[in-house]
Design a protein around this motif. Structure first.
Motif, PDB file in Angstrom:
ATOM      1  N   GLU A  54       0.857  -1.313  -0.038  1.00 55.09           N
ATOM      2  CA  GLU A  54      -0.003  -0.011   0.240  1.00 55.09           C
ATOM      3  C   GLU A  54       0.785   1.278  -0.105  1.00 55.09           C
ATOM      4  O   GLU A  54       0.393   2.067  -0.688  1.00 55.09           O
ATOM      5  CB  GLU A  54      -1.048  -0.009   1.214  1.00 55.09           C
ATOM      6  CG  GLU A  54      -2.275  -1.095   1.046  1.00 55.09           C
ATOM      7  CD  GLU A  54      -2.768  -1.253  -0.208  1.00 55.09           C
ATOM      8  OE1 GLU A  54      -3.161  -0.130  -0.591  1.00 55.09           O
ATOM      9  OE2 GLU A  54      -3.106  -2.320  -0.854  1.00 55.09           O
ATOM     10  N   GLU A  93       1.223   3.825  -3.047  1.00 58.13           N
ATOM     11  CA  GLU A  93       0.859   5.083  -2.675  1.00 58.13           C
ATOM     12  C   GLU A  93       1.807   6.103  -3.274  1.00 58.13           C
ATOM     13  O   GLU A  93       1.749   7.144  -4.050  1.00 58.13           O
ATOM     14  CB  GLU A  93       0.729   5.459  -1.435  1.00 58.13           C
ATOM     15  CG  GLU A  93       0.534   6.970  -0.698  1.00 58.13           C
ATOM     16  CD  GLU A  93       0.582   7.124   0.681  1.00 58.13           C
ATOM     17  OE1 GLU A  93       1.222   8.028   1.237  1.00 58.13           O
ATOM     18  OE2 GLU A  93      -0.148   6.053   1.303  1.00 58.13           O
ATOM     19  N   GLU A 109       1.968   8.934  -6.430  1.00 58.29           N
ATOM     20  CA  GLU A 109       2.185  10.290  -6.070  1.00 58.29           C
ATOM     21  C   GLU A 109       3.372  10.809  -6.834  1.00 58.29           C
ATOM     22  O   GLU A 109       3.123  12.046  -7.424  1.00 58.29           O
ATOM     23  CB  GLU A 109       2.646  10.204  -4.516  1.00 58.29           C
ATOM     24  CG  GLU A 109       3.062  11.767  -4.037  1.00 58.29           C
ATOM     25  CD  GLU A 109       3.697  11.568  -2.557  1.00 58.29           C
ATOM     26  OE1 GLU A 109       4.934  11.984  -2.231  1.00 58.29           O
ATOM     27  OE2 GLU A 109       3.034  11.199  -1.730  1.00 58.29           O
TER      28      GLU A 109
END
Length: 148
Positions: A103, A107, A111
């Motif tokens: 996760e 992320e 980003e």
């Protein structure tokens, strides 16, 4: 057959090319292939202390390799792009300990892709692996760049 043009940045890139026989970038037709870049400092083998910094440095290293290679080969194209990532069409990422960090890695990758590729969406393949060449490395990123 003429040799395939290859390029490496001064410093660690050219050192690795001489010592190990591989380049940071090769141009084949309308494509530039970028060798896997890690979060190492561009001037040493130091890896940042956090995964956030390591991912950010890997993205920055890729940008520098692309821009350096464009400066050497296609200055008119280099002048037309803000970042080397503007021309990236394919991303392949290799992650150590992916199951335990999935996760967070997703992320961070999303980003950074949104930061570096705000006007387009390259394709992405994400792979979990056991290890990378230098102790402490957590990821390596390869990209393909469209030159046409």
């Amino acid at each position: 057959m003429s040799p395939i043009p290859s390029y490496s940045r001064p410093g660690r890139g050219q050192h690795f090319q001489k010592a190990y026989g591989f380049a940071e970038a090769c141009i084949a037709g309308d494509r530039m292939e970028i060798a896997g870049q890690t979060g190492m400092s561009p001037t040493s083998t130091v890896i940042p202390p956090t995964i956030e910094e390591e991912v950010a440095q890997a993205f920055s290293n890729i940008d520098e390799v692309i821009l350096y290679t464009l400066e050497q080969t296609k200055p008119e194209l280099r002048a037309s792009v803000k970042h080397g990532w503007d021309r990236v069409v394919k991303i392949r990422t290799y992650h150590v300990n992916l199951p335990s960090n999935r996760e967070k890695i997703i992320e961070l990758m999303v980003e950074n892709v949104k930061k570096w590729c705000p006007d387009h969406q390259p394709t992405w393949t994400m792979l979990g692996i056991d290890a990378l060449p230098f102790e402490g490395q957590n990821l390596e990123i390869e990209v393909d760049v469209y030159l046409g």
